[in-house]
Every structure is written in C-alpha cells, then in structure tokens.
Design a protein around this motif. Structure first.
Motif, PDB file in Angstrom:
ATOM      1  N   SER A  84      35.388  50.393  30.669  1.00  0.00           N
ATOM      2  CA  SER A  84      34.972  51.507  29.966  1.00  0.00           C
ATOM      3  C   SER A  84      35.875  51.836  28.909  1.00  0.00           C
ATOM      4  O   SER A  84      35.706  52.444  27.834  1.00  0.00           O
ATOM      5  CB  SER A  84      34.650  52.535  30.677  1.00  0.00           C
ATOM      6  N   ARG A  85      37.207  51.553  29.245  1.00  0.00           N
ATOM      7  CA  ARG A  85      38.233  51.721  28.058  1.00  0.00           C
ATOM      8  C   ARG A  85      38.238  50.438  27.235  1.00  0.00           C
ATOM      9  O   ARG A  85      38.698  49.291  27.627  1.00  0.00           O
ATOM     10  CB  ARG A  85      39.812  52.044  28.653  1.00  0.00           C
ATOM     11  N   TYR A  86      37.966  50.499  25.901  1.00  0.00           N
ATOM     12  CA  TYR A  86      37.929  49.459  25.236  1.00  0.00           C
ATOM     13  C   TYR A  86      39.343  49.409  24.527  1.00  0.00           C
ATOM     14  O   TYR A  86      40.054  50.328  24.109  1.00  0.00           O
ATOM     15  CB  TYR A  86      36.785  49.611  23.979  1.00  0.00           C
ATOM     16  N   CYS A  87      39.926  47.866  24.363  1.00  0.00           N
ATOM     17  CA  CYS A  87      41.152  47.680  23.836  1.00  0.00           C
ATOM     18  C   CYS A  87      41.289  48.197  22.443  1.00  0.00           C
ATOM     19  O   CYS A  87      40.411  47.669  21.298  1.00  0.00           O
ATOM     20  CB  CYS A  87      41.458  46.225  24.003  1.00  0.00           C
ATOM     21  N   SER A  88      41.825  49.064  22.237  1.00  0.00           N
ATOM     22  CA  SER A  88      42.282  49.690  20.902  1.00  0.00           C
ATOM     23  C   SER A  88      43.610  50.485  21.105  1.00  0.00           C
ATOM     24  O   SER A  88      44.105  50.462  22.168  1.00  0.00           O
ATOM     25  CB  SER A  88      40.940  50.356  20.444  1.00  0.00           C
ATOM     26  N   GLY A  89      43.946  51.347  19.964  1.00  0.00           N
ATOM     27  CA  GLY A  89      44.992  52.271  19.962  1.00  0.00           C
ATOM     28  C   GLY A  89      44.952  53.391  21.144  1.00  0.00           C
ATOM     29  O   GLY A  89      45.859  53.935  21.545  1.00  0.00           O
ATOM     30  N   THR A  90      43.429  53.524  21.446  1.00  0.00           N
ATOM     31  CA  THR A  90      43.347  54.419  22.563  1.00  0.00           C
ATOM     32  C   THR A  90      43.202  54.010  23.905  1.00  0.00           C
ATOM     33  O   THR A  90      42.812  54.650  24.754  1.00  0.00           O
ATOM     34  CB  THR A  90      41.821  55.331  22.063  1.00  0.00           C
ATOM     35  N   TYR A  91      43.015  52.933  24.158  1.00  0.00           N
ATOM     36  CA  TYR A  91      42.951  52.397  25.464  1.00  0.00           C
ATOM     37  C   TYR A  91      43.887  53.086  26.596  1.00  0.00           C
ATOM     38  O   TYR A  91      43.512  53.099  27.724  1.00  0.00           O
ATOM     39  CB  TYR A  91      43.261  50.691  25.557  1.00  0.00           C
ATOM     40  N   TYR A  92      44.927  53.444  26.358  1.00  0.00           N
ATOM     41  CA  TYR A  92      45.899  53.658  27.176  1.00  0.00           C
ATOM     42  C   TYR A  92      45.981  55.184  27.637  1.00  0.00           C
ATOM     43  O   TYR A  92      46.648  55.770  28.207  1.00  0.00           O
ATOM     44  CB  TYR A  92      47.484  53.549  26.348  1.00  0.00           C
ATOM     45  N   TYR A  93      44.926  56.079  26.984  1.00  0.00           N
ATOM     46  CA  TYR A  93      44.824  57.134  27.279  1.00  0.00           C
ATOM     47  C   TYR A  93      43.935  57.878  28.064  1.00  0.00           C
ATOM     48  O   TYR A  93      43.295  59.087  28.072  1.00  0.00           O
ATOM     49  CB  TYR A  93      44.686  58.112  25.770  1.00  0.00           C
ATOM     50  N   GLY A  94      43.275  56.924  28.767  1.00  0.00           N
ATOM     51  CA  GLY A  94      42.124  57.503  29.663  1.00  0.00           C
ATOM     52  C   GLY A  94      42.745  57.893  30.962  1.00  0.00           C
ATOM     53  O   GLY A  94      43.875  57.721  31.481  1.00  0.00           O
ATOM     54  N   ASP A  95      41.746  58.682  31.883  1.00  0.00           N
ATOM     55  CA  ASP A  95      41.936  59.093  33.282  1.00  0.00           C
ATOM     56  C   ASP A  95      42.332  57.742  34.260  1.00  0.00           C
ATOM     57  O   ASP A  95      41.563  56.765  33.733  1.00  0.00           O
ATOM     58  CB  ASP A  95      40.957  59.960  33.659  1.00  0.00           C
ATOM     59  N   ASP A  96      43.036  57.753  35.220  1.00  0.00           N
ATOM     60  CA  ASP A  96      43.428  56.970  36.244  1.00  0.00           C
ATOM     61  C   ASP A  96      41.991  56.013  36.332  1.00  0.00           C
ATOM     62  O   ASP A  96      41.733  54.886  36.571  1.00  0.00           O
ATOM     63  CB  ASP A  96      43.964  57.132  37.116  1.00  0.00           C
ATOM     64  N   LEU A  97      40.957  57.006  36.871  1.00  0.00           N
ATOM     65  CA  LEU A  97      39.772  56.519  37.196  1.00  0.00           C
ATOM     66  C   LEU A  97      38.852  55.587  35.980  1.00  0.00           C
ATOM     67  O   LEU A  97      38.038  55.110  36.538  1.00  0.00           O
ATOM     68  CB  LEU A  97      38.762  57.485  37.802  1.00  0.00           C
ATOM     69  N   GLU A  98      39.362  55.667  34.805  1.00  0.00           N
ATOM     70  CA  GLU A  98      38.580  54.847  34.186  1.00  0.00           C
ATOM     71  C   GLU A  98      39.009  53.534  33.885  1.00  0.00           C
ATOM     72  O   GLU A  98      38.509  52.604  33.284  1.00  0.00           O
ATOM     73  CB  GLU A  98      38.826  55.567  32.724  1.00  0.00           C
ATOM     74  N   TYR A  99      40.172  53.171  34.697  1.00  0.00           N
ATOM     75  CA  TYR A  99      40.679  51.880  34.700  1.00  0.00           C
ATOM     76  C   TYR A  99      40.172  51.402  36.333  1.00  0.00           C
ATOM     77  O   TYR A  99      40.319  51.804  37.272  1.00  0.00           O
ATOM     78  CB  TYR A  99      42.074  51.674  34.793  1.00  0.00           C
TER      79      TYR A  99
END
Length: 129
Positions: A101-116
């Motif tokens: 659900s977290r797509y590779c871009s500059g914002t990939y790194y800012y998800g909640d842990d459960l989004e990984y």
C-alpha cells in the motif's frame, strides 16, 4: 512462514562498504514496494531508499544518494542494499520492508508500521575506526 530475513550486517571502518540482503520467505518480494530504513540509538527511524514492484521507480533520501544502491534479484527472491563510503553516522540497525500500500516515492517512508506488510528482523551495521 511469511517473513523477511536480513543478512550481511557487521562492522566496517569509515570509508568501507557493506552489502545487506533481505530475502522473502513465503511470498514474492517483487510484488511489493520494497524499502530500507535504519534506526540509530536514541534517534528516530529514518527511511533510506525504496524500489517499486516494476523496478522502474527508485527513490533515495538525500543523505544516502550517491553512496547507497538498492537492487533486487527476482530469482533469489532477495533485495539488497549496497552501502559504500560508510561513515560513523551510518551506524544503526537496518530494516528492510515490503509494502503493498505504500508506493515507492518520497513519501514511502512515512506510513504507519502496519502499512508495511513485512519487516525484516533488523541487522546491526557498525562503522568505527
């Protein structure tokens, strides 16, 4: 068991190199957006780099551009983090991740842990003279 297993950490002198590996077990890593994070003692976790499922999109945070390279080997169901010119501030525990659900871009790194969907177990990298 569905998991990511990391290997390749260790100790290196400043200016040295290490290559971290992250192997998927029970799932195909190439179907996910893949990323690397690290966390140094007393500091917040920070994102490093990511790659999209197609491999066409790769993002590097500024603090690792030109020194770190992300890659993957579909046949081995493994992705890598090549780290060159390591410095003492690179000392940290490094984590690999896979997200649908977290797509590779500059914002990939800012998800909640459960989004990984998956996290590696973490591996220590120590840079010291």
């Amino acid at each position: 068991q569905l998991r990511l297993v990391e290997s390749g950490g260790g100790s290196v002198q400043p200016g040295g190199s290490l290559k971290l590996s992250c192997t998927g077990s029970g799932f195909t890593v190439a179907n996910y957006n893949i990323g690397w994070f690290r966390q140094a003692p007393g500091k917040e976790r920070e994102g490093l780099t990511c790659i999209s499922p197609s491999g066409k999109t790769i993002n590097y945070r500024d603090h690792v551009k030109g020194r770190f390279t992300i890659s993957r080997d579909g046949a081995k169901n493994t992705f890598y983090l090549q780290m060159n010119n390591l410095q003492d501030w690179d000392t940290a525990v490094y984590y690999c991740t896979a997200s649908s659900s977290r797509y590779c871009s500059g914002t990939y790194y800012y998800g909640d842990d459960l989004e990984y969907n998956f996290w590696g177990q973490g591996i220590q990298v120590t840079v010291s003279s």
